[in-house]
Enzyme design. Structure first.
Site, PDB file in Angstrom:
ATOM      1  CE  LYS A  11      -4.119  -1.985   2.197  1.00 50.72           C
ATOM      2  NZ  LYS A  11      -5.039  -1.820   3.364  1.00 50.72           N
ATOM      3  CD  GLU A 139      -8.763  -9.215  -2.948  1.00 47.17           C
ATOM      4  OE1 GLU A 139      -7.611  -9.626  -2.673  1.00 47.17           O
ATOM      5  OE2 GLU A 139      -9.565  -8.841  -2.073  1.00 47.17           O
TER       6      GLU A 139
END
Ligand code: UDP
Ligand code: MG
Length: 152
Positions: A11, A139
């Site tokens: 992230k 995903e």
């Protein structure tokens, strides 16, 4: 334990704080195999699809901004996406990552060691890891083309 694949994202807080290498090192040390890796420019559409199950949560709009790097000045919204494969990969990577809330994540996990809860309540937790087999399949298909993933 079945052979599984799981999606990992470093992230924007992880990238900004130069924790990419540390995260990859821990994933590699687990014995799981890296079978796909690329830098992705995270469009608004990709971010919303990735987190589609959380639409409507109070933190959702900030989560979209967070994953697109808007709180960390990430160039081009770029983040590193990875697929790891191996026995029980989904649960093992979740264990290496630690609990969603960094304040509750076990010491020594990536989130427990390096995550933080911002004053606005956002969980900046360094790494995304698929939560279960259904999420992982969805995903991985969202972030990677089949040809980008090494065959088993
Ligand atoms: N999140 C947050 N506040 C919350 C719950 C989640 O900021 O109360 C963020 C956090 O960055 C988390 C992401 O939303 O990683 C996705 O939430 P999920 O419940 O899927 O947790 P994860 O699967 O990432 O552990
Ligand atoms: Mg999740």
């Amino acid at each position: 334990m079945p052979i599984e694949q799981t999606l990992i994202l470093i992230k924007p807080d992880g990238a900004a704080r130069r924790l990419t290498g540390l995260a990859v090192d821990r994933l590699d040390a687990s014995g799981l195999e890296m079978v796909a890796a690329k830098m992705v420019s995270v469009s608004e559409d990709l971010a919303r699809k990735h987190y589609q199950d959380l639409a409507g949560k109070p933190f959702f709009e900030n989560l979209i901004r967070y994953i697109r790097g808007e709180f960390h000045g990430l160039k081009d919204h770029r983040i590193l996406a990875l697929v790891y494969r191996g026995e029980g990969a989904i649960a093992r990577v979740r264990q290496i990552a630690g609990a969603t809330n960094p304040e509750e994540a076990a010491p020594g996990t990536i989130r427990g060691s390096f995550g933080r809860v911002t004053t606005k309540g956002q969980f900046e937790n360094v790494i995304h890891a698929s939560g279960n087999a259904a999420d992982a399949a969805r995903e991985i298909a969202l972030w990677f083309k089949p040809a980008e993933i090494l065959p088993s």
